[in-house]
Scaffold this motif. Structure first.
Motif, short mmCIF file in Angstrom:
data_model
loop_
_atom_site.label_atom_id
_atom_site.label_comp_id
_atom_site.label_asym_id
_atom_site.label_seq_id
_atom_site.Cartn_x
_atom_site.Cartn_y
_atom_site.Cartn_z
N GLU A 253 -8.46 4.48 2.12
CA GLU A 253 -9.43 3.70 2.90
C GLU A 253 -9.65 4.32 4.27
O GLU A 253 -10.78 4.33 4.78
CB GLU A 253 -8.93 2.25 3.04
CG GLU A 253 -8.86 1.46 1.75
CD GLU A 253 -10.23 1.07 1.19
OE1 GLU A 253 -11.25 1.60 1.67
OE2 GLU A 253 -10.26 0.25 0.27
N ILE A 254 -8.60 4.85 4.87
CA ILE A 254 -8.75 5.53 6.16
C ILE A 254 -9.61 6.77 6.00
O ILE A 254 -10.48 7.07 6.83
CB ILE A 254 -7.38 5.88 6.75
CG1 ILE A 254 -6.63 4.60 7.16
CG2 ILE A 254 -7.52 6.82 7.95
CD1 ILE A 254 -5.21 4.85 7.63
N ARG A 255 -9.40 7.51 4.92
CA ARG A 255 -10.21 8.72 4.68
C ARG A 255 -11.69 8.36 4.54
O ARG A 255 -12.56 9.12 4.96
CB ARG A 255 -9.72 9.43 3.42
CG ARG A 255 -10.33 10.80 3.20
CD ARG A 255 -9.84 11.42 1.92
NE ARG A 255 -10.41 10.74 0.76
CZ ARG A 255 -11.61 11.03 0.24
NH1 ARG A 255 -12.36 11.96 0.79
NH2 ARG A 255 -12.05 10.38 -0.81
N GLN A 256 -11.96 7.20 3.97
CA GLN A 256 -13.34 6.75 3.82
C GLN A 256 -13.85 5.99 5.05
O GLN A 256 -14.95 5.46 5.03
CB GLN A 256 -13.45 5.84 2.59
CG GLN A 256 -13.12 6.53 1.29
CD GLN A 256 -13.29 5.61 0.09
OE1 GLN A 256 -14.17 4.76 0.07
NE2 GLN A 256 -12.44 5.76 -0.90
N LYS A 257 -13.00 5.92 6.12
CA LYS A 257 -13.35 5.24 7.37
C LYS A 257 -13.57 3.74 7.17
O LYS A 257 -14.32 3.11 7.91
CB LYS A 257 -14.59 5.88 8.02
CG LYS A 257 -14.41 7.35 8.33
CD LYS A 257 -15.57 7.91 9.12
CE LYS A 257 -15.42 9.41 9.34
NZ LYS A 257 -14.16 9.76 10.01
N GLU A 258 -12.90 3.16 6.19
CA GLU A 258 -12.91 1.71 5.99
C GLU A 258 -11.65 1.16 6.66
O GLU A 258 -10.69 0.75 6.00
CB GLU A 258 -12.93 1.39 4.49
CG GLU A 258 -14.16 1.86 3.75
CD GLU A 258 -15.38 1.00 4.07
OE1 GLU A 258 -15.22 -0.07 4.69
OE2 GLU A 258 -16.50 1.41 3.70
N LEU A 291 -7.38 -0.02 16.67
CA LEU A 291 -8.20 0.53 17.74
C LEU A 291 -9.57 0.97 17.22
O LEU A 291 -10.57 0.90 17.94
CB LEU A 291 -7.48 1.71 18.39
CG LEU A 291 -6.28 1.34 19.27
CD1 LEU A 291 -5.52 2.58 19.71
CD2 LEU A 291 -6.72 0.53 20.47
N GLU A 292 -9.61 1.44 15.99
CA GLU A 292 -10.89 1.82 15.39
C GLU A 292 -11.74 0.59 15.08
O GLU A 292 -12.97 0.64 15.14
CB GLU A 292 -10.67 2.63 14.12
CG GLU A 292 -10.04 4.00 14.34
CD GLU A 292 -10.98 4.97 15.03
OE1 GLU A 292 -12.20 4.70 15.05
OE2 GLU A 292 -10.50 6.00 15.55
N LEU A 304 -7.22 -6.21 19.93
CA LEU A 304 -6.47 -5.48 20.95
C LEU A 304 -5.10 -6.10 21.18
O LEU A 304 -4.10 -5.38 21.37
CB LEU A 304 -7.25 -5.46 22.26
CG LEU A 304 -8.47 -4.53 22.34
CD1 LEU A 304 -9.13 -4.66 23.71
CD2 LEU A 304 -8.09 -3.09 22.07
N GLU A 305 -5.04 -7.42 21.16
CA GLU A 305 -3.76 -8.09 21.31
C GLU A 305 -2.83 -7.75 20.14
O GLU A 305 -1.62 -7.53 20.34
CB GLU A 305 -3.97 -9.60 21.39
CG GLU A 305 -4.77 -10.04 22.62
CD GLU A 305 -5.05 -11.54 22.62
OE1 GLU A 305 -4.49 -12.23 21.74
OE2 GLU A 305 -5.81 -12.01 23.48
#
Length: 437
Positions: A253-258, A291-292, A304-305
Motif C-alpha cells: 500500500e505504501i508503494r502504491q501511495k495509499e 505525516l503523509e 499529527l497528535e
C-alpha cells in the motif's frame, strides 16, 4: 453447397438449443416428480386423504410424525441435489465413487511429479479435475476436505495461480479449521508475493488485460495480492504468517501511495502482534504514513497528535534501536517535521483570530507556539505579531450594543467568541469553522 452448409449449421445450432431446453425441462420434471413421490409416500397415498384435501376438510387427516417429516425433508433435499447436480453437470453424491476418483487423481498427481515442463502442468491440471469430481461426490465428509485440498495443490503446481487461490479460499471458507491450514497459508502468501513482484517488474509500463497467462489475474495483480494477504489475516489471525502478511500488505500500500490504508495495516500490526519481528519497522513506517496523510493546517490535526504519540512510543519501547545513529536520526527528523506542522497550525489559527479581531485568542495561540515550538520558523512571526497586538482588546467592540438590551439574545455569546479565564486563556477553545477542527 454454401447454402446447404449454412442450413446444416443452422440445424445443428437449433438442435443443440432444443436439446439443452429439453434437458432443463427434464430436470425440472424430475424434481417435481420426486417431490410428489416422496409426498405420496409420506401421506401413505391413501384415497381418503386425497379426498379430504380436495374437500378442504382437514379434521380426518392424521397428525404428521416428526420422524416422517424429517425423512420427507431429507428425501426432498437429496432429490433436489440430484436434479441440481444433473443440470449443472456436477458429480452425483456417491462416497464409494468418490474414493475411486480420489485414488485416480492421486495416481495422476504422482505421474505429474515425475514429469517436467508443460507436460507436467497439463497432467497436474488433469489431476485437479479428477479431485474436483471426488470432492463433489462426497459432500460434508473428510474425503471432500482432502479432495478439495489436492485440487488446489494440483492447480498450484499447474501454474493456474488465480484458480488455485480461489480454490484454497473456498476450502478455508467451507472448512475453517482444516488440517491443511498452515500449508494453505504458505501457498497463498507465496502467490501474493509472486503477483506483487510481477507488478513491480512491470511498473510504469503499459499493460493490457491478461488473457493468456493463467498464473496472473486478468487485471490489478497487486490489488488481488493485497486481498490475498488480508484473507490470510482473516482466515488464520494467530498463524505464523499473519504478521508477515500484514506487513507485506502495508508495504505494498505504501508503494502504491495509499498511505491511509497502509496506516490501518500498520496500526493493526502494532496493536495485535506485539511480539512480531516487524514491530519496530511498523512504528517507523507508521510515523511516516501519518505525516503523509496530514493534509495541512486547514484540516484536522488529530493525525499529527497520533504521529507525536507514536514518536514517543518508539523512543520508549525501543531504546536499543535508538542507540543506532541511523534510527535516531530518522525519528528525530520525524519529530522535527511534526513540530513544524504543529507550529504552522497554531500560527494559522492565531491569524484566523486576528482577522476576526479576537486578539485575546490570537495571543493565546501565539504564546502556545512560542512555548512549545521555539525552534520553528513560525516562532519569529509569533513574536512580531504578539508585539503588534499586545495592547489590542481581547474581543472586538460590539457595534450597536444598545440593540442587545432591547432584543436580548438567548445565548450569552457566539460559539466563535471564546471566554477567557483570569490568566487570559480561553476557557473553552473554539477553533472556528469545521475546516479548522
Amino acid at each position: 453447397m454454401t447454402h446447404l452448409h449454412q442450413r446444416f449449421q443452422s440445424f445443428s445450432h437449433s438442435s443443440a438449443a432444443t436439446l439443452m431446453m429439453r434437458t432443463i425441462n427434464m430436470g425440472v420434471l424430475v424434481f417435481v416428480l420426486s417431490v410428489l413421490m416422496v409426498g405420496c409416500q409420506t401421506f401413505g397415498g391413501k384415497k381418503d386423504t386425497f379426498e379430504s384435501l380436495t374437500r378442504g376438510d382437514v379434521s380426518d387427516l392424521p397428525t404428521p410424525d416428526p420422524v416422517v417429516q424429517a425423512s420427507f425433508v431429507d428425501s426432498a433435499r437429496k432429490s433436489t441435489d440430484k436434479v441440481v447436480n444433473f443440470v449443472t453437470m456436477k458429480e452425483q453424491e456417491n462416497v464409494d465413487k468418490a474414493k475411486k476418483l480420489y485414488q485416480q487423481g492421486d495416481a495422476i498427481f504422482r505421474d505429474a511429479q515425475s514429469q517436467q515442463g508443460l507436460t507436467a502442468k497439463d497432467t497436474f491440471y488433469k489431476a485437479s479435475k479428477t479431485f474436483r469430481r471426488a470432492a463433489e461426490a462426497a459432500p460434508g465428509t473428510a474425503l471432500q476436505q482432502d479432495a478439495m485440498f489436492m485440487e488446489s495443490e494440483s492447480l498450484f503446481f499447474s501454474d493456474r495461480l488465480t484458480d488455485a487461490s480461489e480454490s484454497y479460499g473456498k476450502l478455508q471458507k467451507q472448512f475453517p479449521r482444516n488440517r491443511h491450514n498452515d500449508l494453505i497459508t504458505a501457498r497463498l502468501f507465496n502467490i501474493s508475493r509472486y503477483w506483487i513482484d510481477t507488478e513491480k517488474a512491470t511498473e510504469g509500463k503499459w499493460k493490457l488485460p491478461n488473457l493468456t497467462d493463467y498464473s496472473l489475474p486478468m487485471i490489478d495483480s497487486d490489488g488481488h495480492a493485497i486481498r490475498l494477504l488480508d484473507q490470510i489475516r482473516y482466515d488464520d489471525p494467530t498463524g505464523k504468517l499473519a504478521d508477515d502478511a500484514t506487513m507485506a500488505a502495508a508495504a505494498e500500500e505504501i508503494r502504491q501511495k495509499e498511505f491511509d490504508k497502509a496506516d490501518a495495516f500498520l496500526t493493526d500490526l502494532r496493536e495485535t502482534y506485539t511480539d512480531s519481528d516487524h514491530l519496530f519497522l511498523a512504528h517507523l513506517l507508521g510515523i511516516r504514513c501519518k505525516l503523509e496523510i496530514y493534509a495541512g493546517p486547514k484540516y484536522s490535526g488529530l493525525i499529527l497528535e497520533e504521529a507525536e504519540k507514536l514518536v514517543q512510543q518508539t523512543r520508549k519501547r525501543f531504546p536499543d534501536k535508538m542507540q543506532e545513529q541511523k534510527y535516531a536520526d530518522i525519528v528525530a527528523r520525524a519529530a522535527a517535521e511534526i513540530s513544524f506542522h504543529t507550529a504552522e497550525r497554531l500560527a494559522y489559527r492565531a491569524e484566523f483570530r486576528e482577522k476576526k479581531k479576537e486578539y485575546g485568542a490570537a495571543r493565546y495561540y501565539y504564546n502556545k507556539l512560542l512555548a512549545h515550538h521555539q525552534d520553528t520558523p513560525h516562532a519569529e512571526t509569533a513574536r512580531v505579531r504578539l508585539a503588534e497586538i499586545e495592547k489590542l482588546p481581547d474581543v472586538p467592540t460590539q457595534r450597536l450594543s444598545w440593540l442587545t438590551t432591547v432584543f436580548p439574545d438567548s445565548t450569552s455569546s457566539s460559539p466563535l467568541e471564546p471566554k477567557f479565564d483570569d490568566n487570559n486563556k480561553p476557557a473553552t477553545e473554539s477553533e472556528g469553522p469545521t475546516l479548522l477542527r
